[in-house]
Write a protein that holds these residues in place. Structure first.
Motif, short mmCIF file in Angstrom:
data_model
loop_
_atom_site.label_atom_id
_atom_site.label_comp_id
_atom_site.label_asym_id
_atom_site.label_seq_id
_atom_site.Cartn_x
_atom_site.Cartn_y
_atom_site.Cartn_z
N ARG A 585 58.70 -52.90 133.13
CA ARG A 585 59.51 -51.68 133.05
C ARG A 585 58.81 -50.59 132.25
N ALA A 586 57.85 -50.97 131.41
CA ALA A 586 57.13 -50.00 130.59
C ALA A 586 55.82 -49.56 131.22
N ARG A 587 55.54 -49.97 132.43
CA ARG A 587 54.25 -49.67 133.06
C ARG A 587 53.99 -48.17 133.15
N GLY A 588 55.03 -47.39 133.39
CA GLY A 588 54.85 -45.95 133.57
C GLY A 588 54.98 -45.15 132.29
N PHE A 589 55.04 -45.82 131.12
CA PHE A 589 55.29 -45.07 129.89
C PHE A 589 54.18 -44.10 129.56
N TYR A 590 52.94 -44.56 129.52
CA TYR A 590 51.86 -43.66 129.15
C TYR A 590 51.72 -42.48 130.11
N PRO A 591 51.76 -42.70 131.43
CA PRO A 591 51.73 -41.52 132.33
C PRO A 591 52.88 -40.55 132.06
N SER A 592 54.06 -41.05 131.69
CA SER A 592 55.19 -40.16 131.43
C SER A 592 54.96 -39.28 130.20
#
Length: 639
Positions: A585-592
């Motif tokens: 669920r945290a895979r997109g955190f850095y791109p966000s």
């Protein structure tokens, strides 16, 4: 009837143990484990040793080839006397918890060299745990042939001094143990006055040994006295004399069980929530059939046993174990009984979730896990009904199951046998956890009454601070890194001593995230670990408690960190995301947060590197007030 050990033996004969290693915990749960026949009894500990022997020929590399996420625990074993007999039960206990043992054995009598020689085999193995098995010979080897209690006192003082030195010098987490005093020594003194003095000297030595753990973060001391009290003899005189095996098989097996609980805690697999049935589990009787006047937890022999069990459960709850109910009853009478019944020690406010309904219990456990934002493997379920336990084992196999049927006087023993909630150290946050979950309910009520998620966040009045960890926070930070799964961006965690070393390393960056809101202080909820090299900050990992996810805390932390990096003139920030079974669920955190992926894409299960050039850093979410920044003043401190 085919037992778990029988099935394990079949898998071994078929050459399938490595491929089926993920099934071993479930098979061993039938053999003196949770819900099995007599956990913590001689039968249970003996089965662990038998399982360890069956697993002795495992090819660890083959296990990892089939199950690459299986945690490997390297355990160094040394001591005063022969120690190899602990390996089989230890292998069985770790397998029961889904861990894979890698043992490294020292020679008998060489524990000082084994634990202090950086070039030795035990050190170079870089063990997670270093077991130093002590026994009466550790002291009596230092006394003259003809001795008095005063001679033993001097020898014990020397041993204690050596143990204190080992606490800071040994590799990994050092595990010592108290020393049982065999009758074969105490009764060499023929007068009762001298025997009493020897007993006092011995108990004082053990007490001081136990106290060493209070000031040494990498030391654990296992108290053998409770194990001796419930198990067999301390030693077998024949093995002690001829094979130098000073601790008996049953005691070693019970010791291995305790080490298994410790290894599970170090691996971050501590359970967080105890879910209880009610009828004939928490109280004597069936509420729906007999009414509140027909249930008891006091006043009768059986009732007193249930009352003692409730006191034990309340004690667990006071230390941060979340308590919940899953009972086939109507909700109204259950809440009324918990609120007003004169026998009950546990009250409605002690529980963070009460599911009293007629739905299947595996579904209720899933609902409890969702409501508390926990994974199913954070739950322990205790019930008196074999049918309900079988249903849960089938429908929710990640949940640990404790059998409480039969004699209620054994409920406490059965609940505590597997140490599901054992942790290395208790923190203030642990003790306040039940209150925090009640505040979570108030937050959910605020959210339900808000027109939108944004309106809820504004009304929540979130405050976030990001700064160096304070000395008393390393224990809590270690817990957080070891237990957090959903927002653990690179997997893994760190012990208390590792974090203290990282904080002292000038080349590393270690920050603690703290948060609060209108309902109270959340305490330390996150951690950031980084390395500064060649003008770039590498974010090695970032952890955030699931309790504060989706409130902007993580985005506030990264915004503060990026702004600080830019203010220091760094060229950029690089971050790694390493997929684990729980952090997708945290895979997109850095791109966000404005990070760009570095390099070409790879398989979904491989590590990904991201980079931020600091040209445009994200702003702190508008609903969040920053109370502390790295290297800056806390805004809630007086000037």
């Amino acid at each position: 009837m085919t037992t778990g050990l029988d099935r394990l033996r079949e898998l071994r004969e078929q050459g399938l143990l490595e491929k089926a290693y993920d099934r071993v915990p479930g098979l061993l749960a039938q053999e003196g484990g949770p819900g099995g026949p007599g956990p913590g009894t001689a039968g249970g500990t003996a089965s662990a040793a038998a399982a360890g022997r069956l697993l002795g020929g495992l090819d660890a590399d083959a296990v990892l080839a089939h199950h690459p996420l299986t945690p490997v625990v390297t355990v160094a074993v040394t001591g005063q006397s022969t120690v190899g007999h602990v390996v089989d039960p230890l292998r069985g206990e770790l397998a029961r918890h889904g861990l894979l043992l890698k043992p490294v054995l020292g020679e008998h009598g060489t524990y000082l060299r084994d634990l202090t020689d950086p070039g030795g085999e035990l050190w170079t193995a870089r063990p997670d745990l270093a077991l130093c098995l002590l026994d009466a010979e550790t002291v009596f080897a230092q006394v003259p042939a003809v001795w008095r209690p005063e001679d033993v006192e001097r020898a014990a003082e020397e041993v204690l001094t050596r143990c204190a030195a080992l606490a800071g010098a040994a590799p990994g987490t050092l595990v010592l143990n108290t020393l049982p005093l065999p009758r074969g020594y105490s009764h060499q003194l023929i007068d009762h006055r001298s025997r009493a003095l020897l007993g006092a000297v011995w108990k004082e030595f053990n007490a001081r040994l136990l106290r060493l753990a209070a000031s040494a973060p990498r030391l654990v001391v296992i108290d053998l006295e409770p194990l001796v009290g419930e198990g067999g003899p301390v030693t077998d005189p024949r093995l002690a004399r001829h094979a130098k095996v000073q601790l008996g098989a049953e005691l070693l097996a019970a010791y291995a069980r305790e080490v298994g609980h410790l290894a599970r805690a170090l691996a971050g697999r501590v359970r967080k929530c105890l879910v209880l049935d009610l009828d004939n589990t928490l109280w004597d009787g069936v509420l729906g059939e007999e009414g509140p006047e027909g249930i008891a937890a006091a006043g009768t022999l059986r009732g007193e046993a249930f009352g003692a069990f409730q006191k034990c459960v309340k004690q667990l709850g006071s230390q941060g174990v979340l308590l919940a109910v899953s009972s086939k009853n109507d909700e109204g009478p259950v809440r009324a009984a918990l609120s007003t019944h004169p026998d009950l020690v546990l009250r409605e406010a002690d529980f963070v979730r009460i599911n009293a309904n007629w739905e299947p219990k595996d579904a209720n456990l899933a609902d409890i896990a969702r409501a508390l934002d926990l994974a199913a493997d954070a739950l322990v379920f205790a019930d008196d009904s074999p049918a309900e336990r079988a249903l849960v084992r089938h429908g929710a196999p990640e949940v640990a199951v404790v059998a409480l049927d039969g004699e209620p006087a054994l409920h406490v023993t059965r609940l505590l046998a597997d140490g599901w909630f054992d942790t290395l150290r208790l923190t203030d946050e642990d003790r306040a956890r039940t209150g925090e979950y009640h505040r979570q309910r108030e937050r959910r009520e605020l959210q339900a009454g808000s027109g939108s998620h944004e309106e809820f966040l504004r009304a929540l009045e979130v405050r976030v601070g990001l700064g160096p960890p304070r000395p008393h926070e390393f224990a809590r930070m270690s817990q957080l890194t070891l237990r957090t799964n959903q927002f653990n961006l690179a997997g893994g965690g760190h012990t208390e001593s590792e974090l203290a070393a990282l904080a002292a390393d000038p080349a590393r960056l270690l920050l603690a995230a703290r948060s609060a809101d209108r309902f109270g202080d959340n305490g330390l909820v996150g951690a950031v670990l980084g390395t500064v090299a060649e003008g770039v900050l590498l974010l090695d990992n970032m952890w955030l408690s699931c309790r504060v996810l989706a409130r902007g805390v993580e985005h506030a932390c990264i915004a503060v960190l990026l702004e600080q990096a830019r203010a220091l003139g760094l060229a950029g920030v690089t971050a790694r995301y390493v997929p684990t079974p729980r952090n997708h669920r945290a895979r997109g955190f850095y791109p966000s947060c404005g990070f760009a992926r570095a390099g070409t894409g790879g398989p979904a299960d491989t590590a990904v590197e991201f980079h931020h050039d600091l040209a445009r850093v994200p702003e702190v979410p508008a609903h969040v007030r920053i109370t502390e920044t790295p290297g800056g003043r806390r805004t809630d401190e007086p000037r």
